[in-house]
Design an enzyme around this catalytic site. Structure first.
Site, PDB file in Angstrom:
ATOM      1  CD  GLU A  21       2.860   6.602   4.949  1.00  0.00           C
ATOM      2  OE1 GLU A  21       2.911   7.825   5.112  1.00  0.00           O
ATOM      3  OE2 GLU A  21       3.669   5.812   5.476  1.00  0.00           O
ATOM      4  CE  LYS A  54       2.309   9.102  -1.521  1.00  0.00           C
ATOM      5  NZ  LYS A  54       2.130   7.662  -1.739  1.00  0.00           N
ATOM      6  CG  LEU A  65       9.328   7.605 -15.673  1.00  0.00           C
ATOM      7  CD1 LEU A  65       9.320   7.434 -17.188  1.00  0.00           C
ATOM      8  CD2 LEU A  65      10.770   7.489 -15.158  1.00  0.00           C
ATOM      9  CG  LEU A  83      -0.392   0.020   2.631  1.00  0.00           C
ATOM     10  CD1 LEU A  83       0.155   1.352   3.061  1.00  0.00           C
ATOM     11  CD2 LEU A  83      -1.475  -0.419   3.588  1.00  0.00           C
ATOM     12  CE  LYS A  94       7.303  -2.877   0.789  1.00  0.00           C
ATOM     13  NZ  LYS A  94       6.276  -2.032   0.221  1.00  0.00           N
ATOM     14  CB  CYS A 144       8.766   2.758   2.484  1.00  0.00           C
ATOM     15  SG  CYS A 144       7.408   2.252   3.549  1.00  0.00           S
ATOM     16  CE  LYS A 164      11.170   0.992   7.156  1.00  0.00           C
ATOM     17  NZ  LYS A 164      11.100  -0.233   6.364  1.00  0.00           N
TER      18      LYS A 164
HETATM   19  P1  NAD Z   1       4.541   2.784  12.170  1.00  0.00           P
HETATM   20  O1  NAD Z   1       5.722   3.244  12.930  1.00  0.00           O
HETATM   21  O2  NAD Z   1       3.555   3.778  11.675  1.00  0.00           O
HETATM   22  O3  NAD Z   1       3.717   1.722  13.056  1.00  0.00           O
HETATM   23  C1  NAD Z   1       4.302   0.709  13.804  1.00  0.00           C
HETATM   24  C2  NAD Z   1       3.429   0.514  15.049  1.00  0.00           C
HETATM   25  O4  NAD Z   1       3.852  -0.656  15.720  1.00  0.00           O
HETATM   26  C3  NAD Z   1       3.524   1.654  16.047  1.00  0.00           C
HETATM   27  O5  NAD Z   1       2.233   2.164  16.321  1.00  0.00           O
HETATM   28  C4  NAD Z   1       4.141   0.995  17.288  1.00  0.00           C
HETATM   29  O6  NAD Z   1       3.659   1.571  18.484  1.00  0.00           O
HETATM   30  C5  NAD Z   1       3.695  -0.427  17.112  1.00  0.00           C
HETATM   31  N1  NAD Z   1       4.489  -1.428  17.849  1.00  0.00           N
HETATM   32  C6  NAD Z   1       5.831  -1.557  17.897  1.00  0.00           C
HETATM   33  N2  NAD Z   1       6.169  -2.610  18.677  1.00  0.00           N
HETATM   34  C7  NAD Z   1       5.016  -3.166  19.113  1.00  0.00           C
HETATM   35  C8  NAD Z   1       4.706  -4.267  19.950  1.00  0.00           C
HETATM   36  N3  NAD Z   1       5.664  -5.031  20.491  1.00  0.00           N
HETATM   37  N4  NAD Z   1       3.415  -4.534  20.196  1.00  0.00           N
HETATM   38  C9  NAD Z   1       2.441  -3.798  19.670  1.00  0.00           C
HETATM   39  N5  NAD Z   1       2.676  -2.722  18.862  1.00  0.00           N
HETATM   40  C10 NAD Z   1       3.946  -2.414  18.592  1.00  0.00           C
HETATM   41  O7  NAD Z   1       5.120   1.928  10.962  1.00  0.00           O
HETATM   42  P2  NAD Z   1       4.434   1.687   9.535  1.00  0.00           P
HETATM   43  O8  NAD Z   1       4.675   2.838   8.650  1.00  0.00           O
HETATM   44  O9  NAD Z   1       3.043   1.219   9.743  1.00  0.00           O
HETATM   45  O10 NAD Z   1       5.326   0.486   8.988  1.00  0.00           O
HETATM   46  C11 NAD Z   1       5.254  -0.804   9.556  1.00  0.00           C
HETATM   47  C12 NAD Z   1       6.027  -1.764   8.670  1.00  0.00           C
HETATM   48  O11 NAD Z   1       5.391  -1.839   7.378  1.00  0.00           O
HETATM   49  C13 NAD Z   1       7.454  -1.340   8.392  1.00  0.00           C
HETATM   50  O12 NAD Z   1       8.268  -2.487   8.281  1.00  0.00           O
HETATM   51  C14 NAD Z   1       7.354  -0.657   7.049  1.00  0.00           C
HETATM   52  O13 NAD Z   1       8.565  -0.702   6.338  1.00  0.00           O
HETATM   53  C15 NAD Z   1       6.314  -1.495   6.355  1.00  0.00           C
HETATM   54  N6  NAD Z   1       5.580  -0.799   5.295  1.00  0.00           N
HETATM   55  C16 NAD Z   1       5.219   0.502   5.465  1.00  0.00           C
HETATM   56  C17 NAD Z   1       4.483   1.131   4.458  1.00  0.00           C
HETATM   57  C18 NAD Z   1       4.078   2.575   4.614  1.00  0.00           C
HETATM   58  O14 NAD Z   1       3.639   3.171   3.616  1.00  0.00           O
HETATM   59  N7  NAD Z   1       4.187   3.172   5.802  1.00  0.00           N
HETATM   60  C19 NAD Z   1       4.131   0.445   3.292  1.00  0.00           C
HETATM   61  C20 NAD Z   1       4.487  -0.902   3.175  1.00  0.00           C
HETATM   62  C21 NAD Z   1       5.221  -1.511   4.187  1.00  0.00           C
END
Ligand code: NAD
Length: 492
Positions: free
Chosen positions: A154, A339, A269, A152, A223, A279, A282
């Site tokens: 954002e 964005k 592009l 997905l 991914k 994302c 990192k």
């Molecule tokens: P985020 O920081 O917004 O959310 C992570 C959440 O996990 C936080 O609310 C945190 O409090 C919670 N958390 C951490 N440890 C925990 C635990 N032990 N128990 C319960 N909750 C816990 O992160 P995100 O942007 O949602 O990204 C999450 C993952 O998904 C990452 O690996 C990211 O790379 C991946 N991802 C993100 C996106 C994006 O657009 N943000 C898209 C695809 C994949």
């Protein structure tokens, strides 16, 4: 199916709400007490289109919130891990949050469950999670660990989840694979789209998602490779836009020419101040670290990152080219989030650029439709003021800078903006506006890879020098031609 989603962030919250929407009973878990309480009290802690509607629709029915991970995991058939995987000291992914979830849920696995990795993680993570579960007493036949990366974006996260182009299931056993197939069945067989109360796709057409089943390792790689490829496209077009600036070509024309090739396409592009967010930066460094550990020096990734970093510098040089000195200047800025469509300011190029402008002595009045409060957390200076509208940010400013691609910025009233500005100057880091429109409005307009729009008496005093010769970017490269004169971009 009963599913626990661990982590109620940008991914977990959307995934949890959407899984409830397609018919599952979901427990959304977060150990951040403030976030948990906000969710319980009916708030939506992030800005994401349609998400508040979905939460309202399912909260207290198919969707409940919890801060007790072990208890939630015990009550479910599948546990989705969607916690953060931030960069560690050498660029590799910090997997400690993932590991701690695995440790915490181990005691809850007393019947067969599938643990699903949705966080973006390096190859072998599924194997490690399984090992941690077994080390913590889980019986081997009671658990499978599956990689199910999330694609997905954002800003369009709800639509992306409910109308995906592909669903990747990286499972090492047929039993685990069939659990994942069951979870996503309404999207894959289309039964969700026949429901009267379905969430409507905003566009007229969509195709059913392609289900791709792989090994866990392949899914984990898919991914990283997807994000690296997308970032590469952005850096590629930014490098081409740089050349356009040097030689006086127009990136819009060049983009049309290359994007019309079906093998290439137009998507991703769009030149600008570079990618950001939680994302791409990192994931690229983590992917690079994965390659390094395998003994492969994936230098292409380094170059992608390097070009991306240069874009911010290039934009700052454009601001200086338009305004000469920055010390004491008052700048209106549109955009803080990385964005449009999100309040996420993590690794936002807008934030870096605003910090540099302030450091060079400018004062900034910034407007963002959703990211002001998150912006305040990372940018605090008495030289930064937060405006409530585009027009407030523009009022009395020496110039207006566009740093985020919000639609609201695209559709603003720029004749009013021009009248509010002290000087009618716009520097557009996202190529959101049309140079023709700016010319018609007698606005001096600078964008990325497109000829400047400026009146004759405002010709660039540095025009006889090339940008490359002022500050070499690509080693010893010297352009074959001087940049074209600005005659093509006369306002008067
Ligand atoms: P985020 O920081 O917004 O959310 C992570 C959440 O996990 C936080 O609310 C945190 O409090 C919670 N958390 C951490 N440890 C925990 C635990 N032990 N128990 C319960 N909750 C816990 O992160 P995100 O942007 O949602 O990204 C999450 C993952 O998904 C990452 O690996 C990211 O790379 C991946 N991802 C993100 C996106 C994006 O657009 N943000 C898209 C695809 C994949």
């Amino acid at each position: 199916m009963r599913i626990a989603v661990v982590g109620s962030g940008y991914v977990g919250l959307v995934a949890g709400a959407c899984l409830a929407e397609i018919g599952h009973d979901v427990i959304l878990v977060d150990n951040n007490q403030a976030k948990y309480l906000a969710l319980v009290s009916g708030e939506c802690p992030i800005h994401e289109q349609y998400l508040p509607d979905l939460l309202d629709k399912h909260r207290g029915r198919r969707l409940i919130f919890s801060n007790k991970l072990a208890q939630a995991a015990a009550a479910c058939d599948a546990v989705i891990i969607a916690v953060g995987t931030p960069p560690a000291s050498h660029g590799e992914a910090d997997l400690s949050y993932v590991e701690s979830v695995a440790r915490e849920i181990a005691s809850s696995i007393d019947r067969y469950k599938v643990v699903i990795g949705k966080s973006t993680v390096p190859v072998y993570t599924s194997d490690w999670v399984r090992r941690v579960l077994l080390l913590n007493g889980v019986r081997e036949d009671l658990v499978d660990v599956v990689s199910n990366p999330e694609f997905l974006r954002e800003g369009t996260a709800v639509t992306d989840f409910l109308y995906p182009d592909r669903i990747v299931i990286g499972a090492n056993t047929p039993r685990a694979c069939s659990v994942l197939e069951e979870i996503y069945r309404p999207l894959v067989d289309g039964s969700y789209y026949e429901r009267e109360d379905r969430f409507r796709f905003p566009l007229s057409e969509f195709r059913l998602a392609k289900l791709i089943t792989t090994t866990a390792k392949s899914a984990e790689l898919i991914k990283y490779a997807s994000n690296a490829f997308l970032a590469m496209k952005i850096s590629f077009i930014n490098a081409v836009a740089t050349i356009c600036d040097f030689v006086g070509a127009d990136i819009d024309e060049v983009r049309e020419g290359i994007g019309s090739d079906e093998r290439i396409g137009y998507k991703f592009l769009n030149p600008g101040i570079g990618y950001g967010g939680s994302c791409f930066p990192k994931d690229l460094s983590a992917y690079h670290a994965v390659a390094r550990e395998c003994g492969y020096d994936f230098r292409l990734l380094e170059e992608v990152v390097e070009i991306n970093n240069q874009q911010r510098e290039r934009f700052l040089r454009k601001v200086q080219k338009a305004l000469w000195t920055l010390n004491g200047k008052r700048l209106g800025v549109l955009g803080l989030s990385f964005k449009g469509g999100t309040d996420d300011v993590r690794e936002s190029p807008a934030v870096t650029i605003i910090a540099s402008l302030v450091q060079k002595g400018a004062t900034v009045c910034v407007y963002d439709p959703a990211a002001a409060s998150r912006g305040r957390e990372v940018l605090s200076s008495d030289r930064i003021r937060y405006a409530k509208s585009i027009y407030e940010a523009a009022e009395g400013a020496d110039a207006l800078l566009i740093l985020t691609d919000w639609d609201e910025f695209r559709h603003a009233d720029y004749s009013l903006v021009r009248d509010l500005l002290k000087y009618p100057i716009i520097i557009d880091g996202r190529n959101l506006l049309s140079p023709e429109k700016m010319r018609a409005l007698s606005i001096m307009y600078f964008s990325m890879g497109r000829p400047d729009v400026r009146p004759l008496h405002m010709a660039d005093p540095t025009a006889s020098r090339t940008e490359v010769s002022q500050e070499p970017i690509y080693g010893t490269y010297q352009p074959a031609m001087e940049p074209e004169s600005d005659d093509s971009a006369l306002v008067e």
